[in-house]
Write a protein that holds these residues in place. Structure first.
Motif, PDB file in Angstrom:
ATOM      1  N   MET A  56       0.815  -1.203   0.000  1.00 58.54           N
ATOM      2  CA  MET A  56       0.000   0.000   0.000  1.00 58.54           C
ATOM      3  C   MET A  56       0.859   1.267   0.000  1.00 58.54           C
ATOM      4  O   MET A  56       0.567   2.218  -0.724  1.00 58.54           O
ATOM      5  N   VAL A  57       1.929   1.276   0.782  1.00 60.61           N
ATOM      6  CA  VAL A  57       2.815   2.444   0.809  1.00 60.61           C
ATOM      7  C   VAL A  57       3.501   2.607  -0.543  1.00 60.61           C
ATOM      8  O   VAL A  57       3.598   3.722  -1.077  1.00 60.61           O
ATOM      9  N   GLY A  58       3.968   1.499  -1.109  1.00 58.03           N
ATOM     10  CA  GLY A  58       4.593   1.569  -2.427  1.00 58.03           C
ATOM     11  C   GLY A  58       3.632   2.063  -3.490  1.00 58.03           C
ATOM     12  O   GLY A  58       3.995   2.883  -4.349  1.00 58.03           O
ATOM     13  N   GLY A  59       2.414   1.597  -3.456  1.00 55.68           N
ATOM     14  CA  GLY A  59       1.406   2.060  -4.409  1.00 55.68           C
ATOM     15  C   GLY A  59       1.092   3.531  -4.232  1.00 55.68           C
ATOM     16  O   GLY A  59       0.928   4.266  -5.205  1.00 55.68           O
ATOM     17  N   TRP A  60       1.007   3.966  -2.984  1.00 57.73           N
ATOM     18  CA  TRP A  60       0.732   5.368  -2.693  1.00 57.73           C
ATOM     19  C   TRP A  60       1.853   6.254  -3.241  1.00 57.73           C
ATOM     20  O   TRP A  60       1.602   7.307  -3.822  1.00 57.73           O
ATOM     21  N   GLN A  61       3.103   5.806  -3.065  1.00 57.05           N
ATOM     22  CA  GLN A  61       4.248   6.584  -3.546  1.00 57.05           C
ATOM     23  C   GLN A  61       4.304   6.636  -5.073  1.00 57.05           C
ATOM     24  O   GLN A  61       4.777   7.611  -5.641  1.00 57.05           O
ATOM     25  N   LEU A  62       3.825   5.593  -5.738  1.00 57.53           N
ATOM     26  CA  LEU A  62       3.806   5.598  -7.200  1.00 57.53           C
ATOM     27  C   LEU A  62       2.690   6.479  -7.757  1.00 57.53           C
ATOM     28  O   LEU A  62       2.738   6.869  -8.917  1.00 57.53           O
ATOM     29  N   GLY A  63       1.696   6.740  -6.954  1.00 55.35           N
ATOM     30  CA  GLY A  63       0.578   7.577  -7.392  1.00 55.35           C
ATOM     31  C   GLY A  63      -0.627   6.735  -7.763  1.00 55.35           C
ATOM     32  O   GLY A  63      -0.527   5.815  -8.570  1.00 55.35           O
ATOM     33  N   LEU A  64      -1.761   7.055  -7.158  1.00 51.90           N
ATOM     34  CA  LEU A  64      -2.975   6.276  -7.387  1.00 51.90           C
ATOM     35  C   LEU A  64      -3.736   6.725  -8.630  1.00 51.90           C
ATOM     36  O   LEU A  64      -4.466   5.937  -9.216  1.00 51.90           O
ATOM     37  N   GLY A  65      -3.565   7.971  -9.020  1.00 50.16           N
ATOM     38  CA  GLY A  65      -4.322   8.482 -10.161  1.00 50.16           C
ATOM     39  C   GLY A  65      -5.738   8.840  -9.742  1.00 50.16           C
ATOM     40  O   GLY A  65      -6.029   9.058  -8.570  1.00 50.16           O
TER      41      GLY A  65
END
Length: 165
Positions: free
Chosen positions: A41-50
């Motif tokens: 979840m943290v990695g996804g948040w850092q990549l940007g959810l759009g």
């Protein structure tokens, strides 16, 4: 006086000690999965959810992590209730899966996708005593060729199938 035989069934009011030192496998597994879900979840948040109409690169890892967090919480709750639905983990199989992931991580760039997947399947299937070595080799070859067909030919991903290609 004759001694009564020892009863092994649990009577109402008799507490069963289901959480011995080795009986915490379900809770530990659930907590490990919960920690892994936080990483996703943290990695996804850092990549940007759009936005919902145009998802970013981090949307899939974030949603996957959220689903994993929910499932791992359910695992921990069910284990604490002590319904006895979880089995003791098979540590040999768990080690084989971890070793297979490590083999793939080490060999994918060096050997290419097809040999890396082949070796990964062989390592992951080693604990299975019902499948002979030839069956494991055939399974590895089929999965490796299937990965080549799907990821390289069909999806046209920029992966090298073999070393030097």
């Amino acid at each position: 006086m004759a001694a009564e035989p020892e009863r092994t069934d649990n009577q109402p009011g008799q507490a069963e000690n289901s959480h011995s030192a080795l009986g915490w496998g379900g809770e530990i597994g659930g907590l490990v999965l919960l920690a892994l879900s936080v990483v996703f979840m943290v990695g996804g948040w850092q990549l940007g959810l759009g936005v919902p109409t145009r998802l970013g690169t981090g949307a899939f890892p974030f949603v996957t992590g959220a689903i994993l967090a929910i499932l791992s919480t359910v695992i921990c709750i069910e284990e604490r209730r002590g319904d006895g639905i979880a089995e003791t983990p098979d540590w040999v199989e768990l080690f084989a899966i971890c070793a297979a992931l490590a083999v793939f991580a080490v060999t994918a760039d060096r050997l290419g996708l097809v040999p890396a997947v082949f070796l990964t399947v062989i390592v992951a299937s080693m604990p299975d005593r019902t499948l002979p070595l030839l069956g494991k080799v055939v399974l590895g070859a089929v999965v490796a060729l299937g990965c080549w067909a799907v990821f390289i030919e069909l999806l046209n991903l920029p992966l090298k199938p073999f070393p030097g290609s």
